[in-house]
Design a protein around this motif. Structure first.
Motif, PDB file in Angstrom:
ATOM      1  N   ALA A 179       0.829  -1.206   0.000  1.00  0.00           N
ATOM      2  CA  ALA A 179       0.000   0.000   0.000  1.00  0.00           C
ATOM      3  C   ALA A 179       0.865   1.257   0.000  1.00  0.00           C
ATOM      4  O   ALA A 179       0.625   2.198  -0.761  1.00  0.00           O
ATOM      5  CB  ALA A 179      -0.934   0.000   1.214  1.00  0.00           C
ATOM      6  N   ARG A 180       1.875   1.262   0.812  1.00  0.00           N
ATOM      7  CA  ARG A 180       2.759   2.433   0.901  1.00  0.00           C
ATOM      8  C   ARG A 180       3.577   2.633  -0.368  1.00  0.00           C
ATOM      9  O   ARG A 180       4.006   3.755  -0.651  1.00  0.00           O
ATOM     10  CB  ARG A 180       3.678   2.292   2.100  1.00  0.00           C
ATOM     11  N   LEU A 181       3.779   1.546  -1.114  1.00  0.00           N
ATOM     12  CA  LEU A 181       4.517   1.642  -2.379  1.00  0.00           C
ATOM     13  C   LEU A 181       3.630   2.077  -3.543  1.00  0.00           C
ATOM     14  O   LEU A 181       4.113   2.238  -4.658  1.00  0.00           O
ATOM     15  CB  LEU A 181       5.181   0.292  -2.695  1.00  0.00           C
ATOM     16  N   GLY A 182       2.333   2.239  -3.281  1.00  0.00           N
ATOM     17  CA  GLY A 182       1.462   2.773  -4.314  1.00  0.00           C
ATOM     18  C   GLY A 182       0.395   1.841  -4.847  1.00  0.00           C
ATOM     19  O   GLY A 182      -0.302   2.186  -5.807  1.00  0.00           O
ATOM     20  N   ALA A 183       0.252   0.652  -4.266  1.00  0.00           N
ATOM     21  CA  ALA A 183      -0.796  -0.259  -4.729  1.00  0.00           C
ATOM     22  C   ALA A 183      -2.163   0.410  -4.578  1.00  0.00           C
ATOM     23  O   ALA A 183      -2.405   1.167  -3.633  1.00  0.00           O
ATOM     24  CB  ALA A 183      -0.764  -1.567  -3.940  1.00  0.00           C
ATOM     25  N   ARG A 184      -3.059   0.119  -5.515  1.00  0.00           N
ATOM     26  CA  ARG A 184      -4.410   0.675  -5.470  1.00  0.00           C
ATOM     27  C   ARG A 184      -5.257  -0.047  -4.438  1.00  0.00           C
ATOM     28  O   ARG A 184      -5.943   0.561  -3.638  1.00  0.00           O
ATOM     29  CB  ARG A 184      -5.052   0.558  -6.853  1.00  0.00           C
TER      30      ARG A 184
END
Length: 169
Positions: free
Chosen positions: A48-53
């Motif tokens: 999530a923190r890496l940008g997953a939707r």
């Protein structure tokens, strides 16, 4: 911030560390991630923190599910990460829905769920399989290949292995 409580997963174990490195390399903004055997939620939170939707974490242990949900809230990613009790197959883990499926569990379990892991990943996506002792690497590799994935990378840290497989349909 991550409190493993009674759940497994702080990020310090070699398999978790290797999975985190792979997520860092593979997660792109907007990708959907499936985390099977999410434990404390460390990999789900990282995705999530890496940008997953969207991140869908599955865990069979009810105590770990509660710990993961708490860690998700404490890390302010509750709008991205959903944690549920269960494993694959799971009615909410749709086929070809994820860019990445990560399973940091054990060789036995990863081998058993390989067909479901591979089918959950969309064309061009990746399966990250970990929690595997070096002596069991070939068993898991074969299970992933038989499920239709192409083994792309093998990472080793001491006695532990992480496999990265691509899915082409």
């Amino acid at each position: 911030m991550l409190d493993p409580g009674m759940a497994f997963g702080t990020g310090h174990h070699p398999t978790t560390s290797m999975c985190l490195k792979q997520l860092d390399a593979l997660v792109t903004p907007g990708i959907d991630v499936l985390d099977v055997g999410c434990g404390s939620g460390v990999l789900s939170i990282a995705a999530a923190r890496l940008g997953a939707r969207h991140v869908f974490g599955l865990e069979i242990d009810s105590v770990a599910v509660n710990v993961a949900k708490q860690n998700v809230r404490e890390n302010s990613v509750e709008h991205t990460v959903r944690v549920a009790q269960g494993t694959l197959p799971h009615p909410d883990a749709k086929q070809s829905a994820y860019g990445i499926a990560v399973a940091n569990i054990s060789a036995k379990v990863v081998s058993e769920i390989s067909p479901y892991l591979v089918s959950a990943v969309q064309n061009g996506g990746k399966v990250i399989a970990s929690g595997i002792l070096l002596e069991n690497k070939d068993i898991v590799s074969q299970a992933l290949i038989e499920a239709g994935a192409d083994l792309e990378e093998t990472l080793v840290d001491g006695d532990w292995v992480t496999l990265v497989a691509g899915v082409k349909r």
